[in-house]
Write a protein that holds these residues in place. Structure first.
Motif, PDB file in Angstrom:
ATOM      1  N   UNK A 155     -30.774   1.360 -16.834  1.00  0.00           N
ATOM      2  CA  UNK A 155     -30.989   2.495 -17.730  1.00  0.00           C
ATOM      3  C   UNK A 155     -30.413   3.779 -17.128  1.00  0.00           C
ATOM      4  N   UNK A 156     -30.737   4.032 -15.849  1.00  0.00           N
ATOM      5  CA  UNK A 156     -30.294   5.269 -15.206  1.00  0.00           C
ATOM      6  C   UNK A 156     -28.786   5.274 -14.959  1.00  0.00           C
ATOM      7  N   UNK A 157     -28.254   4.157 -14.493  1.00  0.00           N
ATOM      8  CA  UNK A 157     -26.813   4.126 -14.235  1.00  0.00           C
ATOM      9  C   UNK A 157     -26.026   4.259 -15.530  1.00  0.00           C
ATOM     10  N   UNK A 158     -26.562   3.705 -16.627  1.00  0.00           N
ATOM     11  CA  UNK A 158     -25.899   3.864 -17.919  1.00  0.00           C
ATOM     12  C   UNK A 158     -25.874   5.318 -18.364  1.00  0.00           C
ATOM     13  N   UNK A 159     -27.034   5.994 -18.232  1.00  0.00           N
ATOM     14  CA  UNK A 159     -27.074   7.409 -18.594  1.00  0.00           C
ATOM     15  C   UNK A 159     -26.178   8.248 -17.693  1.00  0.00           C
ATOM     16  N   UNK A 160     -26.151   7.910 -16.405  1.00  0.00           N
ATOM     17  CA  UNK A 160     -25.329   8.675 -15.473  1.00  0.00           C
ATOM     18  C   UNK A 160     -23.842   8.528 -15.805  1.00  0.00           C
ATOM     19  N   UNK A 161     -23.399   7.301 -16.030  1.00  0.00           N
ATOM     20  CA  UNK A 161     -21.990   7.096 -16.341  1.00  0.00           C
ATOM     21  C   UNK A 161     -21.621   7.743 -17.684  1.00  0.00           C
ATOM     22  N   UNK A 162     -22.531   7.655 -18.643  1.00  0.00           N
ATOM     23  CA  UNK A 162     -22.269   8.299 -19.921  1.00  0.00           C
ATOM     24  C   UNK A 162     -22.184   9.818 -19.749  1.00  0.00           C
ATOM     25  N   UNK A 163     -23.123  10.377 -18.960  1.00  0.00           N
ATOM     26  CA  UNK A 163     -23.117  11.822 -18.726  1.00  0.00           C
ATOM     27  C   UNK A 163     -21.851  12.284 -18.021  1.00  0.00           C
ATOM     28  N   UNK A 164     -21.408  11.533 -17.000  1.00  0.00           N
ATOM     29  CA  UNK A 164     -20.189  11.918 -16.292  1.00  0.00           C
ATOM     30  C   UNK A 164     -18.964  11.820 -17.203  1.00  0.00           C
ATOM     31  N   UNK A 165     -18.931  10.785 -18.027  1.00  0.00           N
ATOM     32  CA  UNK A 165     -17.799  10.630 -18.943  1.00  0.00           C
ATOM     33  C   UNK A 165     -17.766  11.763 -19.963  1.00  0.00           C
ATOM     34  N   UNK A 166     -18.933  12.099 -20.501  1.00  0.00           N
ATOM     35  CA  UNK A 166     -18.995  13.204 -21.453  1.00  0.00           C
ATOM     36  C   UNK A 166     -18.666  14.527 -20.777  1.00  0.00           C
ATOM     37  N   UNK A 167     -19.040  14.664 -19.499  1.00  0.00           N
ATOM     38  CA  UNK A 167     -18.717  15.877 -18.763  1.00  0.00           C
ATOM     39  C   UNK A 167     -17.206  16.087 -18.713  1.00  0.00           C
ATOM     40  N   UNK A 168     -16.483  15.030 -18.407  1.00  0.00           N
ATOM     41  CA  UNK A 168     -15.024  15.135 -18.350  1.00  0.00           C
ATOM     42  C   UNK A 168     -14.472  15.564 -19.709  1.00  0.00           C
ATOM     43  N   UNK A 169     -14.953  14.913 -20.772  1.00  0.00           N
ATOM     44  CA  UNK A 169     -14.460  15.238 -22.122  1.00  0.00           C
ATOM     45  C   UNK A 169     -14.763  16.677 -22.500  1.00  0.00           C
ATOM     46  N   UNK A 170     -15.988  17.124 -22.228  1.00  0.00           N
ATOM     47  CA  UNK A 170     -16.386  18.480 -22.596  1.00  0.00           C
ATOM     48  C   UNK A 170     -15.614  19.527 -21.802  1.00  0.00           C
ATOM     49  N   UNK A 171     -15.391  19.256 -20.515  1.00  0.00           N
ATOM     50  CA  UNK A 171     -14.640  20.217 -19.699  1.00  0.00           C
ATOM     51  C   UNK A 171     -13.207  20.336 -20.198  1.00  0.00           C
ATOM     52  N   UNK A 172     -12.589  19.197 -20.513  1.00  0.00           N
ATOM     53  CA  UNK A 172     -11.215  19.220 -21.025  1.00  0.00           C
ATOM     54  C   UNK A 172     -11.163  19.961 -22.362  1.00  0.00           C
ATOM     55  N   UNK A 173     -12.113  19.675 -23.253  1.00  0.00           N
ATOM     56  CA  UNK A 173     -12.137  20.350 -24.544  1.00  0.00           C
ATOM     57  C   UNK A 173     -12.381  21.850 -24.385  1.00  0.00           C
ATOM     58  N   UNK A 174     -13.247  22.206 -23.415  1.00  0.00           N
ATOM     59  CA  UNK A 174     -13.529  23.624 -23.175  1.00  0.00           C
ATOM     60  C   UNK A 174     -12.271  24.352 -22.717  1.00  0.00           C
ATOM     61  N   UNK A 175     -11.527  23.748 -21.794  1.00  0.00           N
ATOM     62  CA  UNK A 175     -10.311  24.391 -21.315  1.00  0.00           C
ATOM     63  C   UNK A 175      -9.246  24.431 -22.405  1.00  0.00           C
ATOM     64  N   UNK A 176      -9.213  23.419 -23.234  1.00  0.00           N
ATOM     65  CA  UNK A 176      -8.269  23.437 -24.358  1.00  0.00           C
ATOM     66  C   UNK A 176      -8.620  24.555 -25.335  1.00  0.00           C
ATOM     67  N   UNK A 177      -9.933  24.705 -25.611  1.00  0.00           N
ATOM     68  CA  UNK A 177     -10.367  25.776 -26.508  1.00  0.00           C
ATOM     69  C   UNK A 177     -10.093  27.143 -25.890  1.00  0.00           C
ATOM     70  N   UNK A 178     -10.284  27.249 -24.576  1.00  0.00           N
ATOM     71  CA  UNK A 178      -9.998  28.526 -23.918  1.00  0.00           C
ATOM     72  C   UNK A 178      -8.516  28.871 -24.015  1.00  0.00           C
ATOM     73  N   UNK A 179      -7.666  27.860 -23.865  1.00  0.00           N
ATOM     74  CA  UNK A 179      -6.232  28.100 -24.023  1.00  0.00           C
ATOM     75  C   UNK A 179      -5.887  28.539 -25.434  1.00  0.00           C
ATOM     76  N   UNK A 180      -6.532  27.921 -26.440  1.00  0.00           N
ATOM     77  CA  UNK A 180      -6.282  28.308 -27.821  1.00  0.00           C
ATOM     78  C   UNK A 180      -6.758  29.733 -28.090  1.00  0.00           C
ATOM     79  N   UNK A 181      -7.918  30.094 -27.506  1.00  0.00           N
ATOM     80  CA  UNK A 181      -8.414  31.457 -27.669  1.00  0.00           C
ATOM     81  C   UNK A 181      -7.468  32.461 -27.017  1.00  0.00           C
ATOM     82  N   UNK A 182      -6.917  32.089 -25.867  1.00  0.00           N
ATOM     83  CA  UNK A 182      -5.961  32.981 -25.202  1.00  0.00           C
ATOM     84  C   UNK A 182      -4.721  33.179 -26.064  1.00  0.00           C
TER      85      UNK A 182
END
Length: 401
Positions: A155-182
């Motif tokens: 249960x914990x390892x599944x949540x951890x891997x899901x959280x880390x994977x989503x972290x990567x996606x969100x960070x990439x999307x955030x930087x992409x959005x920041x570039x678009x805002x710029x």
């Protein structure tokens, strides 16, 4: 072309924050790989079997990356079900060889289900994987506490891997959005610069043209006044230079009262009868500048697009608003007749002119401070421009006529 290619390479190069998030994900996968390798090495198995187990876990990590990385979005869309099936086979089949110790792979499979499936089905998959790993522990006759440990670990390892994977996606999307805002900020700044140049220099250049024509007509019959007009042209050209520098600095403060006096002088030089009446309190800087810009653009359009004989400029309080009203009689007879029939019409454009940006610029400026702009031919045959700006309170009323 080389510059465009360089810009494309810089845009495609990952930024530090996404690289850091990816580093965390890769480190977690490597740590699990090391843990599984150590666990397999203590089993009484042949070296070939251990190496095969490590290879299987590396394949699971590869499937996990396909399901997690933003760059693999198209692969997931086309082959997501295939990779999820392969990962499920790599999760359950090795259990026949390695036993319950292979249950560490269950968390990866649970996380993949959360990433690939949608809604309730994702959590049904997640719960099913956790329960199946608990069932594997029971099948291998582990103690109850060990069964609980396997279930909670999955249960914990599944949540951890899901959280880390989503972290990567969100960070990439955030930087992409920041570039678009710029990029959007750059585009807006370009529009602001173009707007300021149009509003400021359009007026100045029109005034220079008008006064130069007057000076040419007077140079033989009235040299003294011609010299006065040329002196005025020199002053306006200097002001235009100052305006350009002000635009480059990114700000421009204008006075409505001062602009009204300047407009009066320019219109009178063109033999236009002018009546000005300004009745309002001392205005905030941004309101003063915006209304002065409206007045300047309206006078510029008046001189460019019509034959005006009389003009009236009024500024007063209209309830909670400050109202600027510019009225002139420079409307062609054909449009006057149409106005009497259908009421107010939009501002006419000069012949051959396509989509001038003056009124659009003014509407944008007024909208930024909550104001509105209306312009059109009135039933009495005059042309009227009205700018309304809401103002909470006005004090120290003054009148300038």
């Amino acid at each position: 072309m080389a510059r465009d290619e360089l810009a494309g390479d810089e845009a495609a190069r990952p930024e530090p924050a996404p690289l850091f998030a990816l580093g965390i994900l890769y480190t977690a996968l490597l740590a699990y790989l090391v843990q599984v390798s150590v666990n397999l090495s203590v089993l009484p198995l042949a070296t070939t079997s251990i190496v095969l187990g490590i290879v299987c876990f590396v394949a699971i990590c590869c499937c996990q990356l396909v399901h997690a990385l933003p760059q693999a979005k198209q692969v997931r869309r086309r082959y997501g079900r295939v990779t999820l099936t392969v990962q499920a086979l790599l999760t359950y089949l090795p259990i026949l060889v390695f036993g319950a110790i292979w249950g560490a792979a269950g968390g990866f499979l649970a996380a993949s289900g959360l990433m690939l499936l949608e809604g309730l089905w994702a959590w049904v998959w997640y719960a099913g994987v956790v329960l199946s790993m608990a069932g594997v522990a029971v099948a291998f006759q582990l103690r109850p506490v060990e069964v609980v440990y396997v279930a909670v670990s999955t249960l914990l390892s599944g949540l951890m891997m899901y959280g880390l994977s989503r972290l990567v996606t969100l960070v990439v999307e955030l930087h992409r959005a920041r570039g678009q805002l710029a990029r959007l900020a750059v585009a807006q700044e370009r529009l602001r610069f173009a707007r300021d140049l149009h509003d400021l220099l359009g007026y100045s250049l029109s005034a220079i043209t008008l006064k130069s024509e007057v000076a040419i007509r007077l140079v033989h019959n009235n040299p003294g006044r011609a010299v006065d007009e040329l002196t005025s042209v020199l002053g306006i050209s200097r002001q235009a230079l100052s305006d350009v520098r002000a635009v480059a600095r990114g700000y421009r403060d204008m006075s409505l009262a001062g602009e009204a006096e300047s407009a009066r002088g320019m219109l009178e030089a063109a033999d236009i009868a002018v009546e000005t009446r300004i009745e309002c309190a001392d205005l905030p800087g941004v309101v003063d500048t915006t209304l002065a810009t409206v007045l300047r653009e309206a006078v510029t359009n008046m001189l460019r697009h019509s034959k005006v004989e009389r003009c009236r400029i009024e500024v007063n309080e209209a309830g909670p608003d400050i109202r600027l009203r510019i009225v002139n009689d420079g409307v062609p007879e054909r449009q006057r007749q149409r106005a009497r029939v259908v009421g107010q019409l939009p501002m006419p454009r000069a012949a051959g002119e396509e989509g001038g940006s003056g009124l659009g610029n003014l509407e944008t400026r007024l909208a930024a401070i909550g104001g509105t702009l209306t312009a059109g031919v009135q039933p009495d045959g005059t042309f009227q421009v009205v700018a309304l700006v809401p103002l909470a309170q006005q004090t120290d009323l003054r009148s300038v006529s």
